[in-house]
Write an enzyme that holds these catalytic residues in place. Structure first.
Site, PDB file in Angstrom:
ATOM      1  N   ARG A 205       0.843  -1.197   0.000  1.00 42.28           N
ATOM      2  CA  ARG A 205       0.000   0.000   0.000  1.00 42.28           C
ATOM      3  C   ARG A 205       0.873   1.241   0.000  1.00 42.28           C
ATOM      4  O   ARG A 205       1.784   1.363   0.810  1.00 42.28           O
ATOM      5  CB  ARG A 205      -0.928   0.026   1.217  1.00 42.28           C
ATOM      6  CG  ARG A 205      -1.987  -1.053   1.198  1.00 42.28           C
ATOM      7  CD  ARG A 205      -2.929  -0.935   2.369  1.00 42.28           C
ATOM      8  NE  ARG A 205      -3.846  -2.066   2.422  1.00 42.28           N
ATOM      9  CZ  ARG A 205      -4.688  -2.304   3.411  1.00 42.28           C
ATOM     10  NH1 ARG A 205      -4.736  -1.467   4.448  1.00 42.28           N
ATOM     11  NH2 ARG A 205      -5.483  -3.351   3.396  1.00 42.28           N
TER      12      ARG A 205
ATOM     13  N   SER B  83      -8.152  -1.189   0.986  1.00 42.62           N
ATOM     14  CA  SER B  83      -9.140  -1.508   2.003  1.00 42.62           C
ATOM     15  C   SER B  83      -9.881  -0.280   2.503  1.00 42.62           C
ATOM     16  O   SER B  83     -10.559   0.401   1.747  1.00 42.62           O
ATOM     17  CB  SER B  83      -8.473  -2.263   3.159  1.00 42.62           C
ATOM     18  OG  SER B  83      -9.445  -2.757   4.066  1.00 42.62           O
ATOM     19  N   HIS B  84      -9.727   0.032   3.778  1.00 43.70           N
ATOM     20  CA  HIS B  84     -10.470   1.118   4.424  1.00 43.70           C
ATOM     21  C   HIS B  84      -9.767   2.467   4.285  1.00 43.70           C
ATOM     22  O   HIS B  84     -10.254   3.473   4.804  1.00 43.70           O
ATOM     23  CB  HIS B  84     -10.643   0.800   5.908  1.00 43.70           C
ATOM     24  CG  HIS B  84      -9.329   0.535   6.590  1.00 43.70           C
ATOM     25  ND1 HIS B  84      -8.601  -0.614   6.362  1.00 43.70           N
ATOM     26  CD2 HIS B  84      -8.610   1.273   7.463  1.00 43.70           C
ATOM     27  CE1 HIS B  84      -7.488  -0.572   7.075  1.00 43.70           C
ATOM     28  NE2 HIS B  84      -7.468   0.559   7.750  1.00 43.70           N
TER      29      HIS B  84
ATOM     30  N   LYS C 267      -2.527  -6.726  -3.698  1.00 45.36           N
ATOM     31  CA  LYS C 267      -2.348  -7.883  -2.811  1.00 45.36           C
ATOM     32  C   LYS C 267      -2.516  -9.160  -3.617  1.00 45.36           C
ATOM     33  O   LYS C 267      -3.399  -9.257  -4.466  1.00 45.36           O
ATOM     34  CB  LYS C 267      -3.378  -7.836  -1.674  1.00 45.36           C
ATOM     35  CG  LYS C 267      -3.255  -8.999  -0.696  1.00 45.36           C
ATOM     36  CD  LYS C 267      -4.192  -8.842   0.501  1.00 45.36           C
ATOM     37  CE  LYS C 267      -5.623  -9.091   0.153  1.00 45.36           C
ATOM     38  NZ  LYS C 267      -6.480  -9.278   1.350  1.00 45.36           N
TER      39      LYS C 267
ATOM     40  N   ASP D 126     -16.597  -1.393   4.421  1.00 46.16           N
ATOM     41  CA  ASP D 126     -15.498  -0.495   4.072  1.00 46.16           C
ATOM     42  C   ASP D 126     -15.190  -0.515   2.587  1.00 46.16           C
ATOM     43  O   ASP D 126     -15.949  -1.044   1.777  1.00 46.16           O
ATOM     44  CB  ASP D 126     -14.256  -0.834   4.884  1.00 46.16           C
ATOM     45  CG  ASP D 126     -13.625  -2.145   4.463  1.00 46.16           C
ATOM     46  OD1 ASP D 126     -14.362  -3.052   4.025  1.00 46.16           O
ATOM     47  OD2 ASP D 126     -12.398  -2.289   4.557  1.00 46.16           O
TER      48      ASP D 126
ATOM     49  N   ASP E 233     -13.144  -2.110   0.504  1.00 46.82           N
ATOM     50  CA  ASP E 233     -13.095  -3.345  -0.283  1.00 46.82           C
ATOM     51  C   ASP E 233     -14.046  -4.416   0.227  1.00 46.82           C
ATOM     52  O   ASP E 233     -14.017  -5.546  -0.252  1.00 46.82           O
ATOM     53  CB  ASP E 233     -11.665  -3.890  -0.347  1.00 46.82           C
ATOM     54  CG  ASP E 233     -11.163  -4.406   0.995  1.00 46.82           C
ATOM     55  OD1 ASP E 233     -11.615  -3.898   2.044  1.00 46.82           O
ATOM     56  OD2 ASP E 233     -10.302  -5.305   1.003  1.00 46.82           O
TER      57      ASP E 233
ATOM     58  N   ASP F  87     -14.397  -5.916   3.281  1.00 44.72           N
ATOM     59  CA  ASP F  87     -14.040  -6.970   4.231  1.00 44.72           C
ATOM     60  C   ASP F  87     -14.282  -6.580   5.694  1.00 44.72           C
ATOM     61  O   ASP F  87     -14.154  -7.416   6.580  1.00 44.72           O
ATOM     62  CB  ASP F  87     -12.593  -7.440   4.027  1.00 44.72           C
ATOM     63  CG  ASP F  87     -11.552  -6.357   4.254  1.00 44.72           C
ATOM     64  OD1 ASP F  87     -11.919  -5.213   4.565  1.00 44.72           O
ATOM     65  OD2 ASP F  87     -10.340  -6.672   4.123  1.00 44.72           O
ATOM     66  N   ARG F  88     -14.637  -5.319   5.951  1.00 37.40           N
ATOM     67  CA  ARG F  88     -14.908  -4.898   7.327  1.00 37.40           C
ATOM     68  C   ARG F  88     -16.392  -4.588   7.496  1.00 37.40           C
ATOM     69  O   ARG F  88     -17.120  -4.422   6.529  1.00 37.40           O
ATOM     70  CB  ARG F  88     -14.072  -3.670   7.688  1.00 37.40           C
ATOM     71  CG  ARG F  88     -12.591  -3.945   7.635  1.00 37.40           C
ATOM     72  CD  ARG F  88     -11.775  -2.783   8.161  1.00 37.40           C
ATOM     73  NE  ARG F  88     -10.351  -3.112   8.134  1.00 37.40           N
ATOM     74  CZ  ARG F  88      -9.439  -2.553   8.920  1.00 37.40           C
ATOM     75  NH1 ARG F  88      -9.788  -1.641   9.804  1.00 37.40           N
ATOM     76  NH2 ARG F  88      -8.175  -2.909   8.836  1.00 37.40           N
TER      77      ARG F  88
ATOM     78  N   THR G 135      -2.196  -9.956  14.367  1.00 36.08           N
ATOM     79  CA  THR G 135      -3.095  -9.219  13.489  1.00 36.08           C
ATOM     80  C   THR G 135      -2.751  -9.523  12.033  1.00 36.08           C
ATOM     81  O   THR G 135      -1.593  -9.614  11.659  1.00 36.08           O
ATOM     82  CB  THR G 135      -2.963  -7.713  13.753  1.00 36.08           C
ATOM     83  OG1 THR G 135      -3.393  -7.450  15.093  1.00 36.08           O
ATOM     84  CG2 THR G 135      -3.794  -6.909  12.789  1.00 36.08           C
TER      85      THR G 135
ATOM     86  N   GLU H  18     -11.330  -9.910  14.073  1.00 34.54           N
ATOM     87  CA  GLU H  18     -10.358  -8.942  14.560  1.00 34.54           C
ATOM     88  C   GLU H  18     -11.093  -7.722  15.092  1.00 34.54           C
ATOM     89  O   GLU H  18     -12.170  -7.370  14.600  1.00 34.54           O
ATOM     90  CB  GLU H  18      -9.419  -8.512  13.432  1.00 34.54           C
ATOM     91  CG  GLU H  18      -8.586  -9.647  12.874  1.00 34.54           C
ATOM     92  CD  GLU H  18      -7.622  -9.178  11.787  1.00 34.54           C
ATOM     93  OE1 GLU H  18      -6.536  -9.758  11.694  1.00 34.54           O
ATOM     94  OE2 GLU H  18      -7.963  -8.248  11.049  1.00 34.54           O
ATOM     95  N   GLU H  19     -10.494  -7.073  16.073  1.00 37.75           N
ATOM     96  CA  GLU H  19     -11.126  -5.899  16.669  1.00 37.75           C
ATOM     97  C   GLU H  19     -11.278  -4.750  15.673  1.00 37.75           C
ATOM     98  O   GLU H  19     -12.074  -3.844  15.898  1.00 37.75           O
ATOM     99  CB  GLU H  19     -10.316  -5.423  17.882  1.00 37.75           C
ATOM    100  CG  GLU H  19      -8.834  -5.146  17.621  1.00 37.75           C
ATOM    101  CD  GLU H  19      -8.572  -3.904  16.814  1.00 37.75           C
ATOM    102  OE1 GLU H  19      -9.319  -2.921  16.969  1.00 37.75           O
ATOM    103  OE2 GLU H  19      -7.630  -3.922  16.003  1.00 37.75           O
ATOM    104  N   SER H  20     -10.542  -4.778  14.590  1.00 38.65           N
ATOM    105  CA  SER H  20     -10.578  -3.715  13.595  1.00 38.65           C
ATOM    106  C   SER H  20     -11.732  -3.897  12.616  1.00 38.65           C
ATOM    107  O   SER H  20     -11.608  -3.566  11.440  1.00 38.65           O
ATOM    108  CB  SER H  20      -9.243  -3.642  12.847  1.00 38.65           C
ATOM    109  OG  SER H  20      -8.919  -4.895  12.278  1.00 38.65           O
TER     110      SER H  20
ATOM    111  N   LYS I  34     -11.749 -11.808   5.723  1.00 32.62           N
ATOM    112  CA  LYS I  34     -12.860 -11.300   6.508  1.00 32.62           C
ATOM    113  C   LYS I  34     -13.932 -10.810   5.553  1.00 32.62           C
ATOM    114  O   LYS I  34     -13.648 -10.479   4.411  1.00 32.62           O
ATOM    115  CB  LYS I  34     -12.397 -10.201   7.457  1.00 32.62           C
ATOM    116  CG  LYS I  34     -11.510  -9.112   6.881  1.00 32.62           C
ATOM    117  CD  LYS I  34     -10.999  -8.209   7.991  1.00 32.62           C
ATOM    118  CE  LYS I  34     -10.018  -7.161   7.482  1.00 32.62           C
ATOM    119  NZ  LYS I  34      -8.661  -7.672   7.317  1.00 32.62           N
TER     120      LYS I  34
END
Length: 542
Positions: free
Chosen positions: A21, A112-113, A125, A276, A278, A280-281, A343, A362-364, A375
């Site tokens: 990134r 991602s985010h 990725k 988010d 992409d 995944d969150r 992580t 994950e907490e994120s 995820k």
């Protein structure tokens, strides 16, 4: 015609927890994308004639990078590249398609985010044939290759039309442009009870899903409003934009504040959710009730048997080390193991492949299961809808009932973003040097029980991953964790995680920051965050 182009290495093309990134202008440098993609191909074996899956979250520079990857894949000898229409393909959908088609692997173009746009972030990725992010031995090989690369190979050809479904030839390779939603939606139908969720909506259940102008918009429109019958307008900000309409596509309480405010108002729907950049969150908020990602993981695991895809129970739970211990308590009651990993979703892959874990998180704001190897934000939302449909209770009632049964883990994360990298490294090194002397010391009335730098011993392949975060445990069961994030593109992000377990249901109604106030103050003074970084307050609190 295949052209061989002389090149020289770029500094810093090291894949992090989720690929490479950097800022868009960095990727726009001549040869930059080509060098990294060639390094990926040079680090792989046995893909001649095989299928590569390709797509991204639609952010700025996505289309240009797709054309480069297509032409380089043709030059490398792939037999087919399956690319999402318009270059759109969410990260979990990429994993789904790789697995369904038994593809050799996939390339995901996303940060991602992170924010997008001409001055925003971009990323590349590589995912392996199991569908998950490349393990460290592959990312290490890619990085090593970026440091020695002297040429890359690319097919000279016109750009491919990626907006029309169907197949076209590119040299000796076939490019298949496919519907990015279809395979994913088909998989979701096998996991959650679509009929029960459809009945929930028919009976007046209301929802708002904020796609944040990012990749899940098409998926949410098709599944929530189309297949499940949610009212038109349930999905907002549902058209992917190259700059995410100027917003930050991170589903947390800072960047999704409008959604949070709505759910805390008198006009709140029954459920609020977001995903988010992409896909995944996820963010889950009930009417008047925010669900922390750590709690959401635990509650999904505790109720997974209500969904058809998990009716036989789950084999185990896996959580990242900084994630709260709420899932551990669910695992204990279910008589299964809860695995604690570094992580990065790639660490869950071995556990999922070996059948040791079923639900991961994950907490994120990342939650998922063994249906893919990433995820999956929309999956988490659908699981919550399934739970709500089966239990016929509100989100708030489910959350509070869970706390009564398992106790409450008060938990927060404070992010200090774009900190000077040398200062951040100095802070972490100073903490590591104090680890042996911290046990037994008393700070603000809290006694340190133990302190360490988390290392992970993979139970499947025996690999060891070290320096994953400094943990300070206290005798009352509280803990503070410090780690540097690998997802930013400027400076360093210092993440501080603060947690306290409260078994007494009579003390579950406190506001989180108030309940953790003494630990929050200690988390800053213990490593002298203000003195070492110049920061007195975090940029983001979640």
């Amino acid at each position: 015609m295949i052209r061989v182009v002389a090149t020289t290495p770029f500094e810093g093309q090291k894949p992090g927890t989720s690929g490479l990134r950097k800022k868009v202008p960095v990727f726009q440098q001549p040869h930059y994308v080509e060098n990294f993609v060639q390094a990926i191909f040079d680090s792989l074996e046995g893909f001649a004639g095989q299928t590569l899956v390709l797509g991204g979250d639609g952010r700025y520079f996505n289309r240009e990078a797709i054309q480069t990857v297509l032409k380089m894949a043709a030059a490398a000898g792939f037999g087919r590249v399956a690319v999402g229409k318009g270059g759109i393909l969410s990260t979990p959908a990429t994993s789904c398609v790789i697995r369904k088609r038994k593809a050799f692997g996939g390339i995901i173009l996303s940060a991602s985010h992170n924010a997008g746009g001409p001055q925003g972030d971009f990323g590349i990725k590589y995912n392996i044939g199991a569908g998950g992010p490349a393990p460290e031995h592959i990312t290490d090989a890619i990085f090593a290759r970026t440091k020695t690369i002297s040429e890359y190979r690319i097919l000279e050809a016109p750009d491919v039309d990626i907006d029309t479904l169907g197949e076209v030839g590119l040299g000796e390779m076939v490019v298949e442009v496919f519907d990015p939603v279809a395979d994913y939606a088909e998989l979701m139908r096998t996991l959650v009870d679509f009929d029960a969720i459809r009945a929930l909506f028919q009976n007046g259940f209301t929802m708002r899903f904020d796609a944040m102008h990012a990749v899940t918009g098409p998926y949410a429109h098709a599944i929530l409003e189309g297949m499940l019958g949610a009212a038109p307008g349930t999905v907002v900000n549902g058209t992917p934009e190259p700059d995410f309409a100027g917003h930050h596509p991170d589903p947390n309480l800072v960047y999704a504040k409008d959604l949070y405010d709505l759910l805390m108002s008198d006009a709140a729907p029954d459920l609020g959710a977001a995903s988010d950049g992409d896909g995944d969150r996820n963010l889950i908020i009930g009417r008047g009730q925010f669900v922390t990602p750590s709690d959401s993981l635990a509650m999904i695991a505790a109720n997974a048997h209500l969904a058809p895809g998990y009716s036989g129970g789950i084999a185990g739970i896996a959580r990242s080390m900084p994630t709260s211990g709420a899932a551990d308590r669910v695992a204990e009651k279910l008589g299964i193991t809860c695995y604690e990993t570094p992580t990065g979703w790639k660490f869950f892959g071995n556990l999922l492949d070996a059948g040791l874990a079923t639900i991961c998180g994950e907490e994120s704001a990342g939650t998922g299961s063994n249906h893919v190897r990433e995820k999956d934000g929309l999956w988490a939302v659908l699981m919550w809808l399934n739970i709500l449909a089966a239990r016929r209770e509100s989100v708030a009632d489910i959350v509070r009932g869970h706390w009564v049964t398992y106790g409450r883990n008060y938990y927060t994360r404070h992010d200090f973003e774009e900190v000077d990298a040398a200062a951040a490294d100095g802070l972490m090194n100073a903490l590591r040097e104090r680890l042996a002397t911290l046990p037994g010391q008393v700070f603000s009335g809290l006694t340190v029980e133990k302190a360490d730098d988390f290392s992970y011993h993979d139970p499947v392949d025996g690999s060891v991953t070290t320096k994953q975060g400094v943990r300070v445990f206290f005798t009352d069961g509280s803990r503070i964790v410090y780690r540097l994030s690998g997802t930013g593109t400027a400076g360093a992000t210092l993440r501080v995680y603060i947690e306290r377990f409260e078994p007494d249901a009579g003390r579950h109604a406190q506001e989180t920051q108030a309940a953790l106030a003494d630990l929050v103050a200690l988390s800053r003074s213990l490593p002298d965050i203000p003195g070492r970084t110049g920061r007195t307050e975090p940029d983001v609190i979640t």
